[in-house]
Design an enzyme around this catalytic site. Sequence first.
Site, mmCIF file in Angstrom:
data_model
loop_
_atom_site.group_PDB
_atom_site.id
_atom_site.type_symbol
_atom_site.label_atom_id
_atom_site.label_comp_id
_atom_site.label_asym_id
_atom_site.label_seq_id
_atom_site.Cartn_x
_atom_site.Cartn_y
_atom_site.Cartn_z
ATOM 1 N N CYS A 28 22.727 32.128 1.440
ATOM 2 C CA CYS A 28 22.097 32.649 0.224
ATOM 3 C C CYS A 28 20.663 32.135 0.159
ATOM 4 O O CYS A 28 20.283 31.409 -0.752
ATOM 5 C CB CYS A 28 22.891 32.222 -1.007
ATOM 6 S SG CYS A 28 22.399 33.134 -2.479
ATOM 7 N N GLU B 22 18.964 12.321 0.693
ATOM 8 C CA GLU B 22 18.842 13.196 -0.476
ATOM 9 C C GLU B 22 17.419 13.188 -1.035
ATOM 10 O O GLU B 22 16.887 14.224 -1.406
ATOM 11 C CB GLU B 22 19.838 12.785 -1.570
ATOM 12 C CG GLU B 22 21.288 13.108 -1.243
ATOM 13 C CD GLU B 22 21.516 14.596 -1.046
ATOM 14 O OE1 GLU B 22 20.907 15.393 -1.776
ATOM 15 O OE2 GLU B 22 22.270 14.959 -0.132
ATOM 16 N N CYS C 221 30.148 38.271 -6.597
ATOM 17 C CA CYS C 221 28.745 37.936 -6.841
ATOM 18 C C CYS C 221 28.113 39.038 -7.694
ATOM 19 O O CYS C 221 28.029 40.193 -7.276
ATOM 20 C CB CYS C 221 27.989 37.783 -5.522
ATOM 21 S SG CYS C 221 26.222 37.557 -5.764
ATOM 22 N N CYS D 115 24.353 38.412 2.737
ATOM 23 C CA CYS D 115 25.478 38.626 1.817
ATOM 24 C C CYS D 115 26.755 39.026 2.566
ATOM 25 O O CYS D 115 27.867 38.658 2.141
ATOM 26 C CB CYS D 115 25.123 39.674 0.777
ATOM 27 S SG CYS D 115 23.725 39.157 -0.242
ATOM 28 N N CYS E 172 28.831 36.078 3.330
ATOM 29 C CA CYS E 172 28.968 35.111 2.232
ATOM 30 C C CYS E 172 30.389 35.083 1.671
ATOM 31 O O CYS E 172 30.961 36.122 1.366
ATOM 32 C CB CYS E 172 27.980 35.472 1.130
ATOM 33 S SG CYS E 172 28.068 34.351 -0.280
HETATM 34 S S1 SF4 Z 1 26.720 37.507 -2.012
HETATM 35 FE FE1 SF4 Z 1 25.630 36.580 -3.713
HETATM 36 S S2 SF4 Z 1 25.897 34.398 -3.419
HETATM 37 FE FE2 SF4 Z 1 26.409 35.391 -1.501
HETATM 38 S S3 SF4 Z 1 24.516 35.406 -0.275
HETATM 39 FE FE3 SF4 Z 1 24.597 37.326 -1.408
HETATM 40 S S4 SF4 Z 1 23.475 36.904 -3.271
HETATM 41 FE FE4 SF4 Z 1 23.988 34.932 -2.425
#
Ligand code: SF4
Length: 369
Positions: free
Chosen positions: A200, A41, A216, A207, A210
């Site tokens: 992200c 970390e 989002c 996206c 995601c």
């Molecule tokens: S949908 Fe939102 S959280 Fe997901 S990658 Fe795109 S910007 Fe990031």
Amino acid sequence: MTPAPDLPTFSARLIRWQKLHGRRNLPWQGVRDPYAIWLSEVMLQQTQVGTVIPYYLRFLERFPDVASLAATGIDEVLALWSGLGYYSRGRNLHRAAQVVATDHSGVFPRSAEALQQLPGIGRSTAAAIAAFAYGERRAILDGNVKRVLARHLGLEGYPGEKGNEALLWRQAEALLPADAGPEAMAVYTQALMDLGATVCTRARPRCAACPLRQDCMALREERVAQIPAPRPRRALPERETAMLMLRMQDKVLLRKRPATGIWGGLWCFPEMPVDGDAAAYCIRHFGLEVSPLGHMGQGAPLDHVFTHFKLRIHPQPLRVVSAPPAAMRDEARWMTLDDALAAAIPAPARTLLLRLGPPGRAQAEQSHG
Ligand code: SF4
């Protein structure tokens, strides 16, 4: 676009995504030893995974546990850290190991709250160690997670601003899995880290892949590229210094810096005021007679940016013409280029050393007599 009412919770989607698409095979994954987790970390702060892996493995091989790290000297720690940057991390790591050895009988504290009392362990790092090692239900908020949450929330303004940061911490806590066991907490924490690192991302986030895309706000409002807002610009003050690149045969002179202050405890070229007379300075401080050395490129100025100021370095390549015996003080040492490059040195010293010659040059010079 309204999220479906039966959308699984934020944490459930992330946990599922991590199991299917999260990163695998990082050397610290699946580890439950708080010492090794702590090491990874700290190394991962401000440093890419690919850079960290060899350092992490070398470090663990040399210091397999907190007792071995606590028992060594800071010079060896900083030498192993050399090249990773942000050396205060290495110094804090060593100090924290000594605190664990002396104040905790060599056993790592078992809660985020107690971990946070150790040198160099902030709130997010303490939470990550506690989540991975003990399954503690704690929120993390490192740089990547800040970006993910800022976008998911549609945060206006710079996330590092005090009010925004407090808001993101509250959000990070609110989004924790409600009744996660230790295993799920570790997976959830890893999922947040992985999403920020692989989906992200700062530039060109993916996206479409995601698990948070349904709710989002940045995506919904087409503000992904604008979030997170950059740190408000402020002109950094500038400082200047001259560095003496003193050469004697195949060696260069490095000086150990004081333990506190910038580059504390690292080896570096001796410094002098930019408007000083280098020849007079070398006589006065080292008893060395010098003459100019090198081509124009070696003396070209070098800029190094710290968080709070910018340092312009004016290198002074010089050859030692005569040196009385025992002219050096203890904190200064003549080193071959290779030894100097292997020592704990700050990045600008590395750049300047490489201007004098590539690694391996010292042996080559010696073997050619
Ligand atoms: S949908 Fe939102 S959280 Fe997901 S990658 Fe795109 S910007 Fe990031």
